[in-house]
Scaffold this motif. Structure first.
Motif, PDB file in Angstrom:
ATOM      1  N   UNK A  47       0.708  -0.996  -0.352  1.00 50.24           N
ATOM      2  CA  UNK A  47       0.034   0.093  -0.559  1.00 50.24           C
ATOM      3  C   UNK A  47       0.582   1.617   0.275  1.00 50.24           C
ATOM      4  N   UNK A  48       1.839   1.232   0.895  1.00 56.28           N
ATOM      5  CA  UNK A  48       2.438   2.266   0.650  1.00 56.28           C
ATOM      6  C   UNK A  48       3.670   2.192  -0.800  1.00 56.28           C
ATOM      7  N   UNK A  49       4.408   1.171  -0.609  1.00 59.45           N
ATOM      8  CA  UNK A  49       5.340   1.030  -1.636  1.00 59.45           C
ATOM      9  C   UNK A  49       4.838   0.713  -3.372  1.00 59.45           C
ATOM     10  N   UNK A  50       3.639   0.405  -3.421  1.00 53.96           N
ATOM     11  CA  UNK A  50       3.709  -0.379  -4.711  1.00 53.96           C
ATOM     12  C   UNK A  50       3.432  -1.414  -5.256  1.00 53.96           C
ATOM     13  N   UNK A  51       3.950  -2.168  -4.680  1.00 55.69           N
ATOM     14  CA  UNK A  51       4.563  -3.822  -4.913  1.00 55.69           C
ATOM     15  C   UNK A  51       3.101  -4.779  -4.879  1.00 55.69           C
ATOM     16  N   UNK A  52       3.409  -5.494  -5.428  1.00 57.42           N
ATOM     17  CA  UNK A  52       2.164  -6.356  -5.505  1.00 57.42           C
ATOM     18  C   UNK A  52       2.056  -7.059  -4.630  1.00 57.42           C
ATOM     19  N   UNK A  53       1.526  -7.748  -4.427  1.00 57.27           N
ATOM     20  CA  UNK A  53       0.568  -8.684  -3.034  1.00 57.27           C
ATOM     21  C   UNK A  53       1.118 -10.114  -3.808  1.00 57.27           C
ATOM     22  N   UNK A  54       1.029 -10.242  -4.846  1.00 55.24           N
ATOM     23  CA  UNK A  54       2.360 -11.749  -4.671  1.00 55.24           C
ATOM     24  C   UNK A  54       3.754 -12.048  -4.521  1.00 55.24           C
ATOM     25  N   UNK A  55       4.149 -10.860  -4.813  1.00 57.53           N
ATOM     26  CA  UNK A  55       5.156 -10.986  -4.928  1.00 57.53           C
ATOM     27  C   UNK A  55       6.396 -10.549  -3.441  1.00 57.53           C
ATOM     28  N   UNK A  56       5.346 -10.116  -3.288  1.00 58.66           N
ATOM     29  CA  UNK A  56       5.398  -9.671  -1.609  1.00 58.66           C
ATOM     30  C   UNK A  56       5.215 -10.530  -0.726  1.00 58.66           C
ATOM     31  N   UNK A  57       3.438 -11.585  -1.046  1.00 59.31           N
ATOM     32  CA  UNK A  57       3.889 -13.001  -0.324  1.00 59.31           C
ATOM     33  C   UNK A  57       4.603 -13.660  -0.215  1.00 59.31           C
ATOM     34  N   UNK A  58       5.228 -14.056  -2.450  1.00 56.31           N
ATOM     35  CA  UNK A  58       6.460 -14.716  -1.969  1.00 56.31           C
ATOM     36  C   UNK A  58       7.236 -15.064  -1.522  1.00 56.31           C
ATOM     37  N   UNK A  59       8.121 -13.306  -1.621  1.00 54.49           N
ATOM     38  CA  UNK A  59       9.287 -12.976  -0.921  1.00 54.49           C
ATOM     39  C   UNK A  59       9.336 -13.471   0.613  1.00 54.49           C
TER      40      UNK A  59
END
Length: 328
Positions: A305-317
């Motif tokens: 929500x702040x950095x604008x990254x994708x949920x899938x990328x964040x969850x996988x990392x």
């Protein structure tokens, strides 16, 4: 941009039907959005090729939690269908009860108040979990398991500047401001919060707010945070306690001094027949739930929500960083 692109299609109504689901292209589902390889989660013979549909609601935290389930079960060898990003709590619940979604993370307070129709929460995270677990199994054949430490309770927030100007630090003080100076307490509320009994209508009753005096604007949840921080459109707003925009915008949560809001610990929810047929699912996901704290989930939400990254990328990392999976 998978999660952003499909929102328009997934926006089906509370009265979920097979026809509606098919019209949105969701009946067939999607495979997991990113490739993962086994880590500490290794292929499990009992789950090889088992078709499992994972769901979630349509806000950031829910998308992340749903994708965490999807990546974990994919690493375990299941054939995972991704039905995350369903609009609204009731739509996800209907999809689960009807057998269109096999498993999702949901919140104990939502289950107790919204799905089971209770008016008063149970004090304490564990007692609340046990109450909803036992009652929902008896009433609807739904299994709640592997409760996480995270408690994404509702809250009313304000900016640091507004808190200093008004002196409002508790919901009782907020209620007094609404009743005595409504313009100074203009409030933005999200769509669900505006109508849920564990949301604004309940706050009004519990804290003795004169509903006729409230200067309330119902807006999209995403708008509430910045609008409250700017303190122009509204000076107070409804928020979720683990949202990453709260620290990023320096918002202050008002103390729920009359203990109105229930506990909203995340837990796995599935139908009893699915849980009994595939007991390894809970076994795989329980170690993950233990690591889902307020701090870790708030940080995951912030990255989206702040950095604008994708949920899938964040969850996988995050899954890879904990060693559950590896990234090819």
């Amino acid at each position: 941009m998978r999660a952003r692109i499909r929102r328009g299609c997934v926006a089906f109504a509370t009265m979920l039907t097979v026809v509606l689901v098919a019209s949105c292209g969701l009946e067939a589902g999607r495979s997991v959005p990113l490739v993962v390889n086994p880590g500490s989660i290794q292929p499990i013979p009992e789950l090889q090729g088992v078709r499992i549909t994972v769901g979630s609601k349509d806000f950031t935290e829910q998308e992340i939690l749903g994708l965490i389930i999807a990546f974990a079960l994919d690493a375990a060898g299941a054939e995972v269908r991704d039905l995350t990003d369903i609009v609204g709590s009731n739509s996800l619940r209907d999809a689960q009860v009807r057998g269109q979604v096999d498993i999702a993370y949901d919140y104990t307070g939502t289950g107790w108040i919204n799905y089971l129709g209770n008016e008063s929460p149970v004090a304490g995270s564990q007692p609340q979990f046990e109450a909803v677990r036992d009652a929902d199994r008896t009433a609807h054949g739904m299994v709640w398991a592997a409760m996480a430490p995270m408690n994404n309770t509702y809250a009313i927030a304000t900016s640091a500047r507004t808190a200093e100007e008004t002196g409002v630090k508790t919901l009782s003080q907020y209620a007094n401001l609404v009743n005595t100076d409504p313009a100074a307490a203009a409030t933005c509320v999200g769509t669900e919060f505006s109508v849920r009994q564990d949301g604004f209508p309940g706050v009004v009753r519990k804290y003795g707010i004169d509903a006729g005096k409230v200067q309330k604007q119902v807006v999209d949840d995403a708008i509430v945070y910045q609008s409250t921080a700017d303190a122009r459109q509204c000076r107070f707003g409804s928020v979720a306690a683990t949202d990453g925009r709260i620290p990023a915008l320096d918002l202050r949560l008002l103390e729920d001094d009359l203990s109105f809001f229930p506990q909203y610990n995340a837990a796995l929810v599935m139908r009893a027949d699915f849980a009994e047929a595939h007991p390894k699912v809970i076994e795989v996901l329980t170690p993950i739930s233990r690591l889902l704290t307020n701090e870790s989930v708030t940080d995951l939400n912030r990255k989206v929500d702040v950095e604008g990254r994708e949920p899938a990328t964040v969850a996988r990392e995050w899954m890879a960083a904990q060693g559950f999976i590896t990234i090819p």
